[in-house]
Design a protein around this motif. Structure first.
Motif, short mmCIF file in Angstrom:
data_model
loop_
_atom_site.label_atom_id
_atom_site.label_comp_id
_atom_site.label_asym_id
_atom_site.label_seq_id
_atom_site.Cartn_x
_atom_site.Cartn_y
_atom_site.Cartn_z
N ARG A 48 -32.47 36.33 0.92
CA ARG A 48 -31.68 36.66 2.11
C ARG A 48 -32.30 36.13 3.40
NH1 ARG A 48 -30.87 42.81 2.21
NH2 ARG A 48 -29.62 42.22 4.01
N ARG A 49 -33.29 35.26 3.32
CA ARG A 49 -34.04 34.84 4.53
C ARG A 49 -33.16 34.24 5.62
NH1 ARG A 49 -35.94 31.61 0.33
NH2 ARG A 49 -35.22 29.46 0.45
N LYS A 50 -32.04 33.61 5.26
CA LYS A 50 -31.17 33.01 6.29
C LYS A 50 -30.51 34.05 7.18
CE LYS A 50 -30.37 28.76 3.80
NZ LYS A 50 -29.45 27.91 3.09
N GLU A 51 -30.47 35.30 6.72
CA GLU A 51 -29.92 36.38 7.54
C GLU A 51 -30.84 36.72 8.72
OE1 GLU A 51 -28.76 39.93 5.40
OE2 GLU A 51 -28.37 38.73 3.60
N TRP A 52 -32.14 36.41 8.56
CA TRP A 52 -33.13 36.86 9.54
C TRP A 52 -33.89 35.74 10.24
CZ3 TRP A 52 -34.02 39.47 4.53
CH2 TRP A 52 -33.31 40.66 4.43
N TYR A 105 -35.74 39.61 -0.53
CA TYR A 105 -35.89 39.20 0.87
C TYR A 105 -35.96 37.68 0.99
CZ TYR A 105 -36.39 44.11 1.57
OH TYR A 105 -36.13 45.46 1.58
N THR A 154 -30.54 42.71 14.55
CA THR A 154 -30.55 41.63 13.57
C THR A 154 -31.74 41.73 12.62
OG1 THR A 154 -29.45 40.14 15.10
CG2 THR A 154 -30.64 39.11 13.28
#
Length: 152
Positions: free
Chosen positions: A90-94, A87, A19
């Protein structure tokens, strides 16, 4: 005066797991980009970060970024206008959401290097009282004299 910032993130998995792999690979390049960005002054790094995070913030899984910049505009440009912006988007991906502010900005004397304990106090101030000259956000800035930049 210079601008200090603290930013917390709680990863959705181990940093060496699937992830987080893309984000983990980007950490060093993004740190280099920050250090080369106009207005960058300093950042907490190395063993000091790992040692202090768990002790000060009470969660050894948190990622903590603590840095100093010459101005709000310099930090804003790095955060939202450089390669770092992809980044942020896209922070909700991580990362899991906090449900309360996860970053804080505040003014420090030139040459001052904020400690993790100071950063935690500033973030807690923002969480408890909202934006004030003691701790604020990009959306509600106070100038170095403590005046509300939104009111001017």
């Amino acid at each position: 005066m210079h601008l200090a910032q603290v930013n917390l993130a709680r990863p959705l998995g181990p940093m060496d797991g699937t992830t987080m792999s893309e984000f983990a690979r980007a950490i060093e390049p993004m740190n280099r980009l920050a250090e080369q960005s106009p207005g960058f002054v300093w950042r907490l790094q190395g063993d000091e970060v790992n040692r202090l995070v768990g002790r000060v913030f009470g969660d050894s899984h948190l990622l903590v970024n603590l840095s100093v910049w010459r101005s709000v505009d310099a930090l804003r440009d790095y955060t939202y206008q450089s390669g770092h912006a992809q980044y942020v988007r896209r922070r909700k991906e991580w990362f899991s959401t906090f449900g309360r502010p996860h970053y804080a900005l505040w003014w420090v004397d030139e040459g001052h290097r904020p400690s993790p304990r100071e950063a935690k106090q500033r973030l807690e101030s923002l969480q408890a009282h909202g934006p004030t000259p003691d701790a604020f956000t990009f959306t509600h800035v106070f100038d170095p004299s403590g005046l509300d930049a939104e009111a001017g």
